[in-house]
Motif scaffolding. Structure first.
Motif, PDB file in Angstrom:
ATOM      1  N   LEU C 130      78.002 107.454 -45.753  1.00 18.38           N
ATOM      2  CA  LEU C 130      79.374 107.381 -45.222  1.00 18.38           C
ATOM      3  C   LEU C 130      79.649 108.534 -44.255  1.00 18.38           C
ATOM      4  O   LEU C 130      80.275 108.347 -43.207  1.00 18.38           O
ATOM      5  CB  LEU C 130      80.371 107.384 -46.387  1.00 18.38           C
ATOM      6  N   VAL C 131      79.124 109.706 -44.597  1.00 12.98           N
ATOM      7  CA  VAL C 131      79.331 110.871 -43.730  1.00 12.98           C
ATOM      8  C   VAL C 131      78.814 110.595 -42.327  1.00 12.98           C
ATOM      9  O   VAL C 131      79.483 110.840 -41.329  1.00 12.98           O
ATOM     10  CB  VAL C 131      78.646 112.125 -44.327  1.00 12.98           C
ATOM     11  N   ARG C 132      77.583 110.034 -42.255  1.00 12.79           N
ATOM     12  CA  ARG C 132      77.021 109.847 -40.914  1.00 12.79           C
ATOM     13  C   ARG C 132      77.812 108.815 -40.127  1.00 12.79           C
ATOM     14  O   ARG C 132      77.909 108.892 -38.915  1.00 12.79           O
ATOM     15  CB  ARG C 132      75.529 109.516 -40.966  1.00 12.79           C
ATOM     16  N   TYR C 133      78.398 107.831 -40.819  1.00 10.53           N
ATOM     17  CA  TYR C 133      79.213 106.844 -40.100  1.00 10.53           C
ATOM     18  C   TYR C 133      80.515 107.472 -39.612  1.00 10.53           C
ATOM     19  O   TYR C 133      80.967 107.212 -38.499  1.00 10.53           O
ATOM     20  CB  TYR C 133      79.517 105.636 -40.988  1.00 10.53           C
ATOM     21  N   LEU C 134      81.098 108.318 -40.457  1.00 12.68           N
ATOM     22  CA  LEU C 134      82.382 108.921 -40.074  1.00 12.68           C
ATOM     23  C   LEU C 134      82.243 109.814 -38.841  1.00 12.68           C
ATOM     24  O   LEU C 134      83.211 110.048 -38.122  1.00 12.68           O
ATOM     25  CB  LEU C 134      82.947 109.722 -41.250  1.00 12.68           C
ATOM     26  N   LEU C 135      81.007 110.301 -38.632  1.00  7.39           N
ATOM     27  CA  LEU C 135      80.786 111.184 -37.488  1.00  7.39           C
ATOM     28  C   LEU C 135      80.573 110.414 -36.186  1.00  7.39           C
ATOM     29  O   LEU C 135      80.461 111.002 -35.114  1.00  7.39           O
ATOM     30  CB  LEU C 135      79.579 112.089 -37.752  1.00  7.39           C
ATOM     31  N   GLN C 136      80.485 109.082 -36.283  1.00 12.19           N
ATOM     32  CA  GLN C 136      80.230 108.279 -35.081  1.00 12.19           C
ATOM     33  C   GLN C 136      81.546 107.992 -34.336  1.00 12.19           C
ATOM     34  O   GLN C 136      82.632 108.184 -34.878  1.00 12.19           O
ATOM     35  CB  GLN C 136      79.569 106.947 -35.466  1.00 12.19           C
ATOM     36  N   LYS C 161      90.667 112.545 -47.981  1.00 11.87           N
ATOM     37  CA  LYS C 161      90.112 113.366 -46.904  1.00 11.87           C
ATOM     38  C   LYS C 161      89.945 112.535 -45.631  1.00 11.87           C
ATOM     39  O   LYS C 161      90.262 112.974 -44.520  1.00 11.87           O
ATOM     40  CB  LYS C 161      88.761 113.949 -47.333  1.00 11.87           C
ATOM     41  N   ILE C 162      89.427 111.321 -45.811  1.00  9.11           N
ATOM     42  CA  ILE C 162      89.237 110.435 -44.647  1.00  9.11           C
ATOM     43  C   ILE C 162      90.585 110.184 -43.972  1.00  9.11           C
ATOM     44  O   ILE C 162      90.725 110.254 -42.747  1.00  9.11           O
ATOM     45  CB  ILE C 162      88.585 109.105 -45.087  1.00  9.11           C
ATOM     46  N   LYS C 163      91.587 109.890 -44.826  1.00 12.24           N
ATOM     47  CA  LYS C 163      92.906 109.593 -44.257  1.00 12.24           C
ATOM     48  C   LYS C 163      93.473 110.805 -43.513  1.00 12.24           C
ATOM     49  O   LYS C 163      94.135 110.673 -42.482  1.00 12.24           O
ATOM     50  CB  LYS C 163      93.867 109.150 -45.370  1.00 12.24           C
ATOM     51  N   ALA C 164      93.198 112.006 -44.047  1.00 11.74           N
ATOM     52  CA  ALA C 164      93.729 113.226 -43.423  1.00 11.74           C
ATOM     53  C   ALA C 164      92.994 113.557 -42.132  1.00 11.74           C
ATOM     54  O   ALA C 164      93.589 113.977 -41.140  1.00 11.74           O
ATOM     55  CB  ALA C 164      93.615 114.391 -44.411  1.00 11.74           C
ATOM     56  N   LEU C 165      91.673 113.364 -42.152  1.00 11.36           N
ATOM     57  CA  LEU C 165      90.879 113.762 -40.993  1.00 11.36           C
ATOM     58  C   LEU C 165      90.932 112.764 -39.843  1.00 11.36           C
ATOM     59  O   LEU C 165      90.779 113.130 -38.685  1.00 11.36           O
ATOM     60  CB  LEU C 165      89.403 113.957 -41.410  1.00 11.36           C
ATOM     61  N   PHE C 166      91.085 111.469 -40.185  1.00 14.46           N
ATOM     62  CA  PHE C 166      91.039 110.453 -39.123  1.00 14.46           C
ATOM     63  C   PHE C 166      92.303 109.584 -39.126  1.00 14.46           C
ATOM     64  O   PHE C 166      92.228 108.366 -39.310  1.00 14.46           O
ATOM     65  CB  PHE C 166      89.795 109.564 -39.306  1.00 14.46           C
ATOM     66  N   PRO C 167      93.476 110.206 -38.937  1.00 14.54           N
ATOM     67  CA  PRO C 167      94.714 109.422 -39.019  1.00 14.54           C
ATOM     68  C   PRO C 167      94.855 108.418 -37.887  1.00 14.54           C
ATOM     69  O   PRO C 167      95.567 107.437 -38.014  1.00 14.54           O
ATOM     70  CB  PRO C 167      95.814 110.497 -38.942  1.00 14.54           C
ATOM     71  N   GLU C 168      94.151 108.642 -36.806  1.00 13.94           N
ATOM     72  CA  GLU C 168      94.315 107.759 -35.646  1.00 13.94           C
ATOM     73  C   GLU C 168      93.379 106.553 -35.685  1.00 13.94           C
ATOM     74  O   GLU C 168      93.402 105.707 -34.818  1.00 13.94           O
ATOM     75  CB  GLU C 168      94.110 108.565 -34.355  1.00 13.94           C
ATOM     76  N   ARG C 169      92.527 106.478 -36.708  1.00 17.97           N
ATOM     77  CA  ARG C 169      91.543 105.392 -36.744  1.00 17.97           C
ATOM     78  C   ARG C 169      91.878 104.366 -37.825  1.00 17.97           C
ATOM     79  O   ARG C 169      92.671 104.635 -38.729  1.00 17.97           O
ATOM     80  CB  ARG C 169      90.159 105.967 -37.020  1.00 17.97           C
ATOM     81  N   CYS C 170      91.212 103.256 -37.679  1.00 16.02           N
ATOM     82  CA  CYS C 170      91.474 102.165 -38.625  1.00 16.02           C
ATOM     83  C   CYS C 170      90.279 101.991 -39.573  1.00 16.02           C
ATOM     84  O   CYS C 170      89.128 101.939 -39.117  1.00 16.02           O
ATOM     85  CB  CYS C 170      91.723 100.881 -37.833  1.00 16.02           C
ATOM     86  N   PHE C 171      90.567 101.924 -40.864  1.00 19.37           N
ATOM     87  CA  PHE C 171      89.519 101.713 -41.866  1.00 19.37           C
ATOM     88  C   PHE C 171      89.834 100.443 -42.640  1.00 19.37           C
ATOM     89  O   PHE C 171      90.993 100.187 -42.983  1.00 19.37           O
ATOM     90  CB  PHE C 171      89.458 102.895 -42.846  1.00 19.37           C
TER      91      PHE C 171
END
Lengths: 249, 335, 231
Positions: C130-136, C161-171
């Motif tokens: 998951l980490v490597r995907y989040l860095l893409q 953490k994901i929600k805090a770090l990437f608020p502008e992206r869609c999951f």
């Protein structure tokens, strides 16, 4: 592993000789049909040296042919995975050519290339090439999707990376195929020499057969067995070392 | 034309009875079965063996003979000792090697009076008048084969050191000879020589043959062999077999029977054209019956002695083998 | 809207019935959402359609502004020829390499990333993947059971953490854990069998985030009930 392999070979060889001798003494056969221990010993004393050189000569050709076949099979298998059509064409061609007996193909090769090193090398390579090719095509055409998915999704896939992944994931299979085909390379070289070459242990066996000299053939078989075992053990060792190194974290 | 039904009936009854009698004779008479392993595949060198079989000579001598083709992987001598065959054909060098290792082999008849092995050459390129002409030339030889032994004997006889000639290992591919890389190529006079000679003639090249026999090396070729036990324990069988076989050979080589012999060979060897077989047969006749009055199958004791000496000199067999003891000389049985 | 699916219909080749008869839904450009549904209902197939891997369907998928839709699943592996850290660093775009360390630490795999992938536990493997995907670079990341075999507390920490770090992206988080999707996801798309209409029901989740107080239990319970009822 080396000791075990040699030990196993010696056991099989001794068993074979014991069976032959049992047949000889059981049926009262002359040394012409089955040589006695004395005859085998005397022949070994005279011919073990030259035959060992001949076996090493054969082995050198077999190793070169084997390397040639591995290189060629890798290259063709990599090309074969480009499209399904090319892969299937190569596979069909490989199956067909593999079905030709080497005794039928070898004379043509010797007519074209003469009875020198090139012919022996080509036949050795040919005989182990097709099994290698078929395995390699299988390995290189089969995606390892749980690894490759990431690279495809992020558009990082290159053919080199794909081959690297597939080779790495199948390193045990590759190692087994390479070791298995090594025996075929040795056998192929001997057959080629037997049919048409003028060097190597296959040629020596042919002369011994002309002379109906089973003792010489038994000495040759012993040396072929020992040397081939050594080669296979070396290859297995190499394969294991490679795998162990890859596994080490 | 008048018809006599009664007479026809009598004839029919007589034919029926006769046929029944012949059939009964054919089935009741127990033929002794033996295996006869040839040295090579069916070809002109086996014509007499095939002829004896086809003309029923074996049957008439109370034998059912399975004439089995030989080949590179077959060794009649081993089959004799193992009991798979009762009679066989082997070359003299094979016989000596076997006897030297204690094989109980005896020679019943010698097929070739002159060894068919020669060396073909092209006089236009490499003239030959004596073995001295070999010096500096490349000579084909089958290492391990009897042509190697014969060539070495010739070299020794004419005091030519091996270093003075180039020996070339030959196989079935004649390309090195056609290309001129090899000047002298070993060849069987009654087999390939006819075919290769034709090819050279078509190419406008003349050719000749070096005959070891004419150069004084008498190296015996194919002979009919059996085990000593066979000869001692079944002398009648041996006698009947030999009588039938030699009759077959005599008839096959008789020019009057050439048509039948050629047809017989054509049946078993479809690859060789009939015209070639006819010429091969003529050459075979000269090699097996080189002079008028020579009895077919005669064992040439001097040639056997010389063969033994040659092999002993080359350390292929020990010296002093009892040559006479392994040869069944004397008059051959007649049918 | 970022991602819009209209009247999507699909049947697997050689299948006797439709997998999707009429699937329609919308997703906003940013946020942490869920795709929920029983096994075999077609969640992975739908995800593959969103990424563009499957194209032979009827209907329309509009990805305005979402050119890069990535899909990751829990059985993925990293190649074994070097350490996990090296792989993550090598595959991260240069601008994001610094973030790699932070994610590794936050995801609790700092102690094992120097080993090869095969040496990691399944939970560690999923987190590393998951980490490597989040860095893409991506606009939408579909996480198919990406936190399987990870304990509940760590999962919670990672999602926040994901929600805090990437608020502008869609999951789009595919999970079978009702409580988890009800609590952390903004929208929960409940995918149902093709025979049901509508085939996708959109439920509002509690959308808990690190910077906001935890949602009241009643809200969570209601969301969970709605999800279960819809499924």
């Amino acid at each position: 592993m080396l000791l075990r392999r040699i030990y196993q070979f010696l056991m099989i060889y001794a068993l074979g000789i014991a069976l032959l001798l049992a047949l000889k003494y059981g049926l009262g056969l002359s040394d012409y049909v089955v040589p006695g221990p004395g005859e085998i010993g005397r022949t070994a004393a005279v011919y073990a040296g030259p035959y060992l050189l001949a076996v090493l000569n054969t082995l050198a050709v077999a190793i070169l042919g084997h390397l040639l076949a591995i290189g060629l099979a890798t290259a063709v298998a990599i090309l074969g995975r480009l499209t399904a059509w090319v892969g299937s064409f190569i596979r069909t061609a490989a199956y067909n050519i593999q079905a030709y007996p080497i005794v039928a193909v070898a004379p043509i090769i010797f007519i074209l290339l003469g009875d020198g090193l090139a012919s022996r090398l080509l036949i050795a390579a040919m005989i182990c090439y097709f099994p290698l090719l078929l395995s390699f095509i299988g390995i290189f055409s089969e995606p390892v999707s749980e690894i490759e998915h990431f690279y495809e999704s992020t558009r990082r896939t290159t053919w080199r990376l794909q081959i690297k992944i597939r080779a790495f994931e199948n390193v045990h299979k590759i190692s087994t195929v390479v070791v298995g085909s090594a025996t075929m390379a040795v056998v192929g070289t001997i057959v080629a020499e037997f049919i048409a070459a003028t060097a190597g242990i296959g040629y020596s066996i042919r002369i011994a057969l002309y002379q109906s000299d089973l003792a010489k053939i038994l000495v040759a078989l012993f040396l072929i067995g020992v040397v081939t075992s050594l080669y296979l053990v070396s290859l297995e060792g190499l394969g294991n070392a490679l795998q162990a190194r890859l596994r080490r974290s | 034309m008048s018809v006599h039904p009664g007479s026809n009936l009598k004839h029919a009854a007589a034919i029926f009875l006769m046929a029944g009698f012949l059939f009964a004779c054919g089935t009741n008479e127990k033929l002794e079965e033996v295996n006869y392993r040839l040295k090579w595949l069916y070809n002109v060198s086996t014509v007499g063996d095939l002829y004896a079989d086809a003309r029923g000579h074996f049957e008439r001598n109370g034998l059912k003979v399975h004439v089995k083709p030989g080949g590179p992987e077959r060794d009649a001598l081993k089959e004799l000792e193992l009991g798979h065959a009762q009679f066989g054909v082997a070359s003299a060098d094979q016989v000596f090697r076997a006897v030297a290792k204690g094989a109980p082999i005896v020679v019943l008849a010698q097929l070739f009076q002159v060894n068919p092995l020669n060396w073909i050459y092209r006089p236009g390129r490499t003239p030959f008048s004596s073995p001295d002409d070999w010096k500096g030339r490349t000579i084909g030889v089958t290492f391990g084969g009897n042509d190697e032994t014969i060539l070495r004997a010739l070299l020794a006889r004419y005091r030519i050191a091996e270093a003075e000639v180039d020996l070339f290992s030959v196989r079935y591919d004649y390309t090195p000879f056609y290309e001129g890389r090899v000047a002298f190529w070993p060849i069987y006079l009654n087999a390939q020589a006819v075919i290769i000679g034709d090819k050279l003639s078509r190419a406008g090249e003349s050719f000749g043959f070096v005959s070891p026999d004419r150069l004084g090396v008498k190296f015996v070729a194919n002979s009919v062999v059996a085990t000593r036990q066979m000869v001692e324990r079944h002398p009648e069988t041996v006698k009947r077999f030999l009588a039938a076989l030699l009759q077959g050979w005599r008839e096959a080589l008789d020019p009057q029977n050439e048509e039948q012999a050629v047809r017989l060979l054509a049946q078993v060897d479809r690859e060789t054209p009939e015209a070639v077989v006819r010429r091969q047969l003529a050459v075979t006749r000269e090699l097996m019956l080189p002079a008028a009055g020579v009895a077919f199958g005669k064992i040439d004791l001097d040639a056997w002695r010389q063969t033994a000496e040659i092999m002993a000199a080359q350390r292929l067999i020990p010296a002093g083998l009892p040559v006479e003891a392994m040869l069944v000389t004397g008059p051959k049985p007649m049918p | 809207m970022n991602l819009e699916v209209r009247h999507l219909a699909f049947r697997h080749p050689n299948a006797s019935s439709d997998l999707f008869s009429d699937v329609s839904f919308q997703l906003p450009a940013a946020g942490f959402h869920a795709l929920f549904g029983p096994s075999g209902v077609g969640k992975t197939t739908l995800a593959r359609m969103l990424t563009g891997d499957i194209r032979n369907f009827h209907g329309e998928i509009s990805r305005d502004g979402s050119r890069r839709v990535l899909y990751t699943y829990n059985l993925e592996r990293l190649p074994g020829w070097s350490s996990v850290r090296r792989h993550i660093e090598e595959t991260a775009p240069p601008a994001r390499r610094r973030q790699a360390g932070e994610l590794i630490a936050e995801f609790g795999i700092e102690g094992c990333v120097d080993a090869r992938f095969s040496r990691l536990s399944m939970g560690q493997q999923n987190r590393a993947n998951l980490v490597r995907y989040l860095l893409q670079e991506f606009e939408v990341l579909i996480m198919d059971e990406s936190l399987a075999n990870v304990d509940e507390l760590t999962r919670e920490k990672i999602i926040l953490k994901i929600k805090a770090l990437f608020p502008e992206r869609c999951f789009l988080y595919i999970s079978h854990n009702v409580a988890e999707v009800a609590r952390f996801c903004g929208r929960v798309l409940v995918l149902r069998a093709a025979s049901k209409a509508p085939q996708v029901v959109c439920i509002q989740g509690a959308d808990q985030a690190a910077e906001r107080p935890a949602p009241p239990p009643q809200l969570l319970e209601r969301a969970m009930l709605e999800i279960v009822h819809a499924a």
